[in-house]
Design an enzyme around this catalytic site. Structure first.
Site, PDB file in Angstrom:
ATOM      1  N   GLU A  15      45.872  16.466 -31.688  1.00 12.68           N
ATOM      2  CA  GLU A  15      45.427  16.354 -30.445  1.00 12.68           C
ATOM      3  C   GLU A  15      46.732  16.814 -29.285  1.00 12.68           C
ATOM      4  OE1 GLU A  15      43.174  13.131 -29.031  1.00 12.68           O
ATOM      5  OE2 GLU A  15      42.096  13.045 -30.986  1.00 12.68           O
ATOM      6  N   GLU A  28      48.592  13.164 -30.240  1.00 17.30           N
ATOM      7  CA  GLU A  28      48.725  12.397 -31.479  1.00 17.30           C
ATOM      8  C   GLU A  28      47.917  13.157 -32.621  1.00 17.30           C
ATOM      9  OE1 GLU A  28      45.740   9.090 -31.193  1.00 17.30           O
ATOM     10  OE2 GLU A  28      44.380  10.483 -30.397  1.00 17.30           O
ATOM     11  N   ASN A  30      45.389  12.431 -35.722  1.00 16.70           N
ATOM     12  CA  ASN A  30      44.196  11.228 -36.337  1.00 16.70           C
ATOM     13  C   ASN A  30      44.319  11.795 -37.855  1.00 16.70           C
ATOM     14  OD1 ASN A  30      43.713   9.910 -33.921  1.00 16.70           O
ATOM     15  ND2 ASN A  30      42.377  11.646 -33.337  1.00 16.70           N
ATOM     16  N   ARG A  32      42.171  11.731 -39.985  1.00 15.84           N
ATOM     17  CA  ARG A  32      40.833  11.791 -40.388  1.00 15.84           C
ATOM     18  C   ARG A  32      40.254  13.219 -39.785  1.00 15.84           C
ATOM     19  NH1 ARG A  32      38.757  11.288 -35.621  1.00 15.84           N
ATOM     20  NH2 ARG A  32      39.358   9.869 -34.194  1.00 15.84           N
ATOM     21  N   VAL A  35      35.721  14.125 -35.078  1.00 14.82           N
ATOM     22  CA  VAL A  35      34.546  13.841 -34.794  1.00 14.82           C
ATOM     23  C   VAL A  35      33.534  15.027 -34.438  1.00 14.82           C
ATOM     24  CG1 VAL A  35      32.712  12.528 -33.490  1.00 14.82           C
ATOM     25  CG2 VAL A  35      34.847  11.547 -33.980  1.00 14.82           C
ATOM     26  N   ARG A  78      26.712  15.698 -27.076  1.00 12.87           N
ATOM     27  CA  ARG A  78      26.266  14.345 -27.613  1.00 12.87           C
ATOM     28  C   ARG A  78      25.182  13.871 -26.699  1.00 12.87           C
ATOM     29  NH1 ARG A  78      31.946  11.195 -29.368  1.00 12.87           N
ATOM     30  NH2 ARG A  78      33.050  12.779 -30.387  1.00 12.87           N
TER      31      ARG A  78
END
Length: 192
Positions: A15, A28, A30, A32, A35, A78
């Site tokens: 990010e 940062e 992540n 993984r 999303v 979303r």
């Protein structure tokens, strides 16, 4: 380069922010998959979850993925059980009717169905609606049409608010920034 410098293997999301001079500022990583990976999957035409699993099973990522070509534009909304006219207050309750759009360039990821009880004490996300189209304008239009096709009765959702954003001239022209939503929501102290 950052992942390679620490010998990282696997899915990861880096990010960052970019300023008006196109300078990137690392925030940062992540370790993984993101999303929002369906948006990436739509523009590269690949199942990232599949390749993540294969990678962790010791199967190398295909060589063609080193030169992925981004095709078109993708947008994700979303769909949350929240009431935008009441400061986005959660809207738990029983979904009495549920229909999601489909067709070319439309993807829906959800766990919800007619008769589902939205609990008051968990994340309010009901579904992720993702569209893909050749241009940003077409993707925006496709998303507006897809949101128009959504039927979720028995609770409130943020769909009307999302349509307002998509139809906003600044959003449509890409005149957005990190304060866009604050400016959009609080015009004269009122939600639009």
């Amino acid at each position: 380069k950052g992942a390679k410098s620490v010998n990282y293997l696997g899915a990861g999301t880096i990010e960052f922010l970019m300023d008006t001079n196109n300078n990137f500022y690392f925030m940062e990583m992540n370790t993984r998959i993101q999303v929002e990976h369906p948006v990436t999957e739509m523009v590269i035409g690949a199942d990232l979850i599949k390749y993540q699993i294969l990678c962790h099973a010791g199967i190398p990522i295909p060589k063609w993925m080193e030169n992925v070509i981004i095709r078109g534009h993708s947008i994700e909304c979303r769909i949350n059980a929240e009431d935008p006219e009441n400061k986005f207050r959660p809207s738990p309750g029983k979904i009495t009717s549920f229909h999601m759009p489909g067709g070319m360039g439309i993807r829906v990821d959800t766990h919800v169905y007619a008769g589902y009880n939205v609990p008051p004490n968990y994340d309010s996300m009901l579904a992720k609606l993702i569209v893909h189209a050749p241009s940003r304008t077409e993707a925006i239009n496709r998303m507006v049409g897809a949101l128009d096709e959504c039927v979720i009765e028995g609770i409130k959702t943020i769909i009307p608010f999302q349509k307002q954003i998509l139809l906003d001239p600044d959003f449509q022209t890409g005149n957005i920034h990190t304060e866009f939503l604050n400016d959009f929501i609080y015009k004269a102290g009122e939600i639009k």
